[in-house]
Scaffold this motif. Sequence first.
Motif, short mmCIF file in Angstrom:
data_model
loop_
_atom_site.label_atom_id
_atom_site.label_comp_id
_atom_site.label_asym_id
_atom_site.label_seq_id
_atom_site.Cartn_x
_atom_site.Cartn_y
_atom_site.Cartn_z
N GLU A 7 -28.23 6.85 -7.52
CA GLU A 7 -27.49 5.23 -8.29
C GLU A 7 -28.50 5.40 -9.78
O GLU A 7 -29.26 4.81 -9.52
CB GLU A 7 -27.86 4.52 -7.37
CG GLU A 7 -26.86 5.04 -6.29
CD GLU A 7 -27.04 3.99 -4.84
OE1 GLU A 7 -28.22 2.52 -5.07
OE2 GLU A 7 -26.74 4.01 -3.74
N VAL A 9 -30.93 6.99 -11.93
CA VAL A 9 -31.76 7.34 -11.79
C VAL A 9 -32.58 7.58 -13.26
O VAL A 9 -31.14 8.89 -14.08
CB VAL A 9 -31.84 8.41 -10.83
CG1 VAL A 9 -33.34 8.65 -10.95
CG2 VAL A 9 -31.86 8.27 -9.23
N SER A 24 -25.79 9.24 -11.92
CA SER A 24 -25.38 8.56 -10.83
C SER A 24 -24.64 10.01 -10.59
O SER A 24 -23.52 10.34 -10.96
CB SER A 24 -24.37 7.86 -10.69
OG SER A 24 -25.07 6.10 -11.32
N SER A 58 -36.72 4.35 -12.65
CA SER A 58 -35.82 3.49 -12.86
C SER A 58 -34.47 4.01 -11.19
O SER A 58 -34.49 5.25 -12.28
CB SER A 58 -34.75 2.17 -13.87
OG SER A 58 -34.34 3.32 -14.27
N THR A 60 -32.23 4.40 -8.17
CA THR A 60 -32.09 4.32 -6.63
C THR A 60 -31.46 5.63 -6.10
O THR A 60 -30.50 6.21 -6.74
CB THR A 60 -31.18 3.30 -5.95
OG1 THR A 60 -31.88 2.19 -6.24
CG2 THR A 60 -31.80 3.64 -3.96
N ARG A 62 -31.13 7.89 -2.73
CA ARG A 62 -30.84 7.65 -0.98
C ARG A 62 -30.72 8.98 -0.14
O ARG A 62 -30.10 10.05 -1.02
CB ARG A 62 -29.75 7.03 -0.33
CG ARG A 62 -29.81 5.54 -1.62
CD ARG A 62 -28.21 4.79 -1.02
NE ARG A 62 -28.41 3.49 -1.51
CZ ARG A 62 -29.31 2.33 -0.89
NH1 ARG A 62 -29.64 2.42 0.03
NH2 ARG A 62 -28.43 1.02 -1.94
N VAL A 67 -33.45 4.76 1.95
CA VAL A 67 -34.06 4.18 0.19
C VAL A 67 -34.66 5.24 0.24
O VAL A 67 -35.81 4.87 0.67
CB VAL A 67 -33.96 3.10 -0.20
CG1 VAL A 67 -34.31 3.55 -1.71
CG2 VAL A 67 -32.40 2.47 -0.38
N ASN A 69 -37.20 5.77 -2.21
CA ASN A 69 -38.07 6.11 -3.35
C ASN A 69 -39.69 6.06 -3.15
O ASN A 69 -39.91 6.67 -4.36
CB ASN A 69 -37.66 4.76 -4.69
CG ASN A 69 -36.11 4.92 -5.31
OD1 ASN A 69 -35.21 5.04 -4.83
ND2 ASN A 69 -35.86 5.17 -6.60
#
Length: 372
Positions: A7, A9, A24, A58, A60, A62, A67, A69
């Motif tokens: 998302e 990223v 994304s 930056s 997210t 999954r 999550v 990260n």
Amino acid sequence: MARVALEHVSKRYDRSALAVNDVSIDIADREFVVLVGPSGCGKSTTLRLVAGLEEATSGTIRIGERVVNDVPPKDRDIAMVFQNYALYPHMTVYNNMAFGLKMRKFKKDEIRRRVTAAARMLDVAHLLDRKPAALSGGERQRVAVGRAIVRNPAAFLFDEPLSNLDAQLRLHMRAELKRLHRELQTTAIYVTHDQEEAIALGDRIVVMKSGVVQQCATPMEVYERPANRFVATFIGTPPMNFFDGTVRSEDGAMVFESPMGKLRLPDPAARSVEAAGGRSIVLGVRPEDLSLGTSGDGTAAGQVSMTIEVISPLGYVKDVRLRTAEGKEVIARVPIHTDASVDASVPVAFPATRLHLFEPGDSGRNLAATID
């Protein structure tokens, strides 16, 4: 298995340009998605971000509903197959495949069961006592895949796993990976620079350029309806032919006019130009959609006389390089028995239903998007 989602990223190294820029992608459970693009486009970095081998600047990531990260690679429940196999040279095939399970304290009986099952599936059961130096490239790659299979992970990540193999073995291993995915019902993310490989393997393909996703769709949608000129050029061999020109109304029809002549634009091509305001455009046509000789069935948008310069037989088809009177080079891919001879002047028919219209510029978008 599990869904994998990126998302917004991004990844930046020091002060350099973004290697991955606001990517994304939502990969469904059991889906096989291929990241494809030229060297340096960010596809391998994206894969390494999912694996945890790189840290996202930056966005997210999954895996399943979690999550990840800040989760270390060993705890992400993924298995990765590398380009260089990454086998331990001092270990037997059995121990290479079992190593990850031993590190996770699996019982010996369970390790043997998993390794034996994977070895049979990959046809390397007779090689379990050998070391990597005694294996061929294809056998090493099977062992590397087997090492991933025994883990039974949430997702498999493949980083150009076939690029070190010869052409014939690549085709064979491509079919094997397709079969394995069907049997294992896995979630898989696969990186390659080979667009033919991407089309053959992926449920969907993600075309990347300069860290940015250009298009994410099924292989046939990307091939039939490329989002922009970059995708149209990268996907398809030989690449699409392009012609700069303008569009105007003539006798109630939309006509594409360029130095080589006029082509009548049928629906939906005409509607896409009207929706875009009828400005200057770039017309694209794939080599395999061109035909040599007069088209008498009324389906052609028009014909242009061109001179044949080179003929390259490729088995059941041949590539014919032509040149227009204005000096523009054009490639047509035609059936092998099509009449053609070097230096001959032939009419080249443009298919009415297979024309692509783009905005000007190297990455001009496909104008068909304006009529969705």
